[in-house]
Scaffold this motif. Sequence first.
Motif, PDB file in Angstrom:
ATOM      1  N   MET A 247       0.840  -1.190   0.000  1.00 48.09           N
ATOM      2  CA  MET A 247       0.000   0.000   0.000  1.00 48.09           C
ATOM      3  C   MET A 247       0.879   1.246   0.000  1.00 48.09           C
ATOM      4  O   MET A 247       1.855   1.334   0.768  1.00 48.09           O
ATOM      5  N   ILE A 248       0.555   2.187  -0.866  1.00 49.81           N
ATOM      6  CA  ILE A 248       1.270   3.455  -0.934  1.00 49.81           C
ATOM      7  C   ILE A 248       0.338   4.544  -0.406  1.00 49.81           C
ATOM      8  O   ILE A 248      -0.806   4.660  -0.850  1.00 49.81           O
ATOM      9  N   ALA A 249       0.805   5.329   0.548  1.00 48.67           N
ATOM     10  CA  ALA A 249       0.030   6.450   1.089  1.00 48.67           C
ATOM     11  C   ALA A 249       0.744   7.746   0.734  1.00 48.67           C
ATOM     12  O   ALA A 249       1.920   7.930   1.087  1.00 48.67           O
ATOM     13  N   VAL A 250       0.045   8.621   0.017  1.00 46.79           N
ATOM     14  CA  VAL A 250       0.663   9.843  -0.508  1.00 46.79           C
ATOM     15  C   VAL A 250       0.005  11.068   0.121  1.00 46.79           C
ATOM     16  O   VAL A 250      -1.224  11.195   0.144  1.00 46.79           O
ATOM     17  N   ASP A 251       0.839  11.964   0.619  1.00 47.53           N
ATOM     18  CA  ASP A 251       0.397  13.225   1.211  1.00 47.53           C
ATOM     19  C   ASP A 251       0.030  14.196   0.088  1.00 47.53           C
ATOM     20  O   ASP A 251       0.831  14.464  -0.805  1.00 47.53           O
TER      21      ASP A 251
END
Length: 333
Positions: free
Chosen positions: A96-100
Motif C-alpha cells: 500500500m502506498i500512502a501519498v500526502d
Amino acid sequence: MYELAHPWILILLFLPLLMRFFPAYRETRDSVRVPFFDTLVELSEQQPGVGAKVLRRDLAQRFLVGFMWLCLIVGAAKPEWVGAPVEQQKSGRDLMIAVDLSGSMETRDFELPSGERIDRLDAVKIVLEELASQRPSDRLGLVVFGNAAYLQTPFTDDHAVWKQLLLETEIGMAGQSTVFGDAIGLAIKLFRENDSDKRVLIMLTDGNDTGSTVPPIDAAKVAATFGIKIYTIAVGDPASAGEDMLDMHTLERVSELTGGRTFEALDQGALQEAYRTIGELEPELYETVSFRPRQSLHWFPVSIALILYTLYHAFSAGRNWLWHRKMGHSDGR
C-alpha cells in the motif's frame, strides 16, 4: 485420470438385494360371475386358470434393470476426469502506498536531470510509476490523505489502472492538512480485508500530523500487531517550520515500531534511492498455487440409462403395434 467425487454412493448398488426379503407385489382384480361361463370359455378359446400369477421379467428386462441401476448410481457418485496438475504464480505481498496531498506538496524543490524544477507530488509520481513497473508481482493499493484519508485504489494486480489513478491525484484534493495517523488507520483496515501475510505500507509526507483522530505512533502500534511493516519517506525540507515542519522524530518512531525504516528524500535522486533500498529490503514474493482441472462426467452414465430406457420401450411399443396389426389382419380373413 478418473475419480469419483462421492464414492460412498456406490454402497447403494447393493440396495436391490434387499428387495428379495420383501413379499411380491400383489394386485387384485374385480370379477363377474356369469351363468354361461362354459360357453364364454368356448367362444374365447382361452383356458381358465386357478390361483395367483407371478409376473416374471424376461432376460432383456433383467439386464436393463440391473444395468440402468448401475448407470444411475455411478452418475450419482459423480465420476470426474482429473487433468494434470496446473501451477500458477500469484503475488505474495500487498503493498500500500500512502501519498500526502497537502498544500505544501506543491513546493517546487525537486530538479529533474534536464534541469527543470517540479513540485514534490510530481516527483513522487515519477518515482512511484517506476516502482510499480519494477514490482509486477505485488498487489498495489493507493491511499491519499490531507484533511482526511481516502482510498484512491484498492489492492489490485492491474498496475496500469493503479498508475492511471495515481496520475489523477492532485494537490489539495484531500484537503490542505496532514492526517498522517488516520492514513495509517485506513491502511490497517484495508490490509485486514485481505488475506496476505506480507503487508507493507510506504508513506510519503512532507509535513507533520495536524490533528489525526488516532495519533501516528498509536496507529503504528496497532499496525505492528497486524504484521504491517511501515516505511516512511520524508520529502519535505528539514528546515521548514510551523505547520509545514517535517516531524522526523514521529516518522522514525512509526517505522521503528513496525520494523521498517525512514528515508529522507530531499531531491529526485534521494527519492529513487529510497525506493531502491525498500526494494532490496522487500524482495518480490510469489505464491505458487497448484490445482488439477476437473471435468464432471456424471451426464455420461445417466445418458446411457435414458437412451437404453427409451430404446427398450420404443422397441416394445413397435412390437406390440405389429402384433395387434397382425391380429387385426387375421380377424379380417
